[in-house]
Enzyme design. Structure first.
Site, PDB file in Angstrom:
ATOM      1  N   CYS A  89       5.873  -0.368   7.178  1.00 14.79           N
ATOM      2  CA  CYS A  89       5.437   1.012   6.446  1.00 14.79           C
ATOM      3  C   CYS A  89       6.574   1.313   5.491  1.00 14.79           C
ATOM      4  CB  CYS A  89       5.224   2.020   7.431  1.00 14.79           C
ATOM      5  SG  CYS A  89       4.525   3.561   6.532  1.00 14.79           S
ATOM      6  N   LEU A  90       6.281   1.768   4.434  1.00 17.12           N
ATOM      7  CA  LEU A  90       7.625   1.926   3.390  1.00 17.12           C
ATOM      8  C   LEU A  90       8.004   3.327   3.964  1.00 17.12           C
ATOM      9  CD1 LEU A  90       6.073   1.265  -0.041  1.00 17.12           C
ATOM     10  CD2 LEU A  90       7.595  -0.008   1.198  1.00 17.12           C
ATOM     11  N   HIS A 125      -4.466   1.144   7.353  1.00 15.05           N
ATOM     12  CA  HIS A 125      -3.213   1.705   7.620  1.00 15.05           C
ATOM     13  C   HIS A 125      -3.030   2.847   6.697  1.00 15.05           C
ATOM     14  CE1 HIS A 125       1.582   0.997   7.825  1.00 15.05           C
ATOM     15  NE2 HIS A 125       1.188   1.879   6.957  1.00 15.05           N
ATOM     16  N   GLU A 126      -3.366   2.587   5.333  1.00 16.10           N
ATOM     17  CA  GLU A 126      -3.411   3.583   4.381  1.00 16.10           C
ATOM     18  C   GLU A 126      -4.012   4.700   4.735  1.00 16.10           C
ATOM     19  OE1 GLU A 126      -0.627   3.595   2.774  1.00 16.10           O
ATOM     20  OE2 GLU A 126      -0.297   1.474   2.986  1.00 16.10           O
ATOM     21  N   HIS A 137      -2.613   7.128   7.156  1.00 15.51           N
ATOM     22  CA  HIS A 137      -1.702   8.327   6.449  1.00 15.51           C
ATOM     23  C   HIS A 137      -2.514   9.423   5.854  1.00 15.51           C
ATOM     24  CE1 HIS A 137       2.177   6.151   6.170  1.00 15.51           C
ATOM     25  NE2 HIS A 137       1.705   5.019   5.688  1.00 15.51           N
ATOM     26  N   GLY A 177       0.947  -1.193  -0.031  1.00 15.40           N
ATOM     27  CA  GLY A 177      -0.114  -0.052   0.096  1.00 15.40           C
ATOM     28  C   GLY A 177       0.830   1.393  -0.032  1.00 15.40           C
ATOM     29  N   GLN A 211       2.782   9.926   1.374  1.00 16.69           N
ATOM     30  CA  GLN A 211       4.109   9.209   1.525  1.00 16.69           C
ATOM     31  C   GLN A 211       5.037   9.688  -0.028  1.00 16.69           C
ATOM     32  OE1 GLN A 211       2.251   5.096   2.384  1.00 16.69           O
ATOM     33  NE2 GLN A 211       4.156   4.875   3.119  1.00 16.69           N
TER      34      GLN A 211
HETATM   35 NI    NI Z   1       2.447   3.213   5.566  1.00 14.01          NI
END
Ligand code: NI
Length: 168
Positions: free
Chosen positions: A89-90, A131-132, A135, A44, A49
């Site tokens: 998480c990226l 999760h997304e 963000h 995701g 991000q």
């Molecule tokens: Ni994340």
């Protein structure tokens, strides 16, 4: 490929705006987000991000039918349970921790053409969507841990990324 902003970068905490134009620029951004996410081996990726303070994210669980762009999403229902699942998480690469969340959700959103859709999700897909969605609210998975756990995970991340961090 797009740059992925990291823990500590302000844009991850900034408020996001609704997407109002469903044009070629949006379609190109969404394509680039899918490519960037796959390249980074993520499931995701949300606007903030990649430095875009807009309400959109992409998800690809690598399962059939689960490669989806969510524009202006709204989580309209959540199940009453709360289940653990190990998240990463990226924007906080290399660290993982169990996070408690509802196992099932209903989400409403628009696709890249502005068409509205409603999706019921469970398992990994429900997890990634929540999760997304966080963000878009300036919230990271570590914010959902208790203070002690969060401090531990952040310290792990900072130790790991020391010296590796690129300067912008
Ligand atoms: Ni994340």
């Amino acid at each position: 490929m797009l740059d992925i902003y990291r823990y500590g970068d302000e844009v991850l905490r900034e408020p996001t705006r609704d997407v109002t134009k469903f044009d070629d620029a949006l379609a190109m951004l969404v394509d680039a987000m899918f490519d960037t996410m796959i390249e980074a081996d993520g499931v995701g990726l949300a606007g903030p991000q990649v430095g875009v303070s807009s309400r959109l994210f992409v998800v690809d669980t690598r399962r059939e039918g689960e490669r989806i762009a969510f524009i202006n999403p709204d989580i309209v229902e959540t199940s009453d349970d709360s289940v653990p699942y190990e998240e990463g998480c990226l924007s906080i690469p290399g660290v993982y921790h169990d996070v408690m969340r509802p196992s099932r959700i209903v989400v409403r959103a628009q696709d890249v053409d502005g068409r509205h859709f409603t999706l019921e999700a469970d398992g990994l897909l429900a997890r990634v969507i929540q999760h997304e969605y966080d963000h878009l609210e300036g919230r990271l998975f570590v914010d959902r841990l208790d203070d002690e756990e969060k401090a531990k995970v952040v310290a792990q991340y900072e130790k790991r990324s020391r010296g590796k961090r690129k300067h912008r």
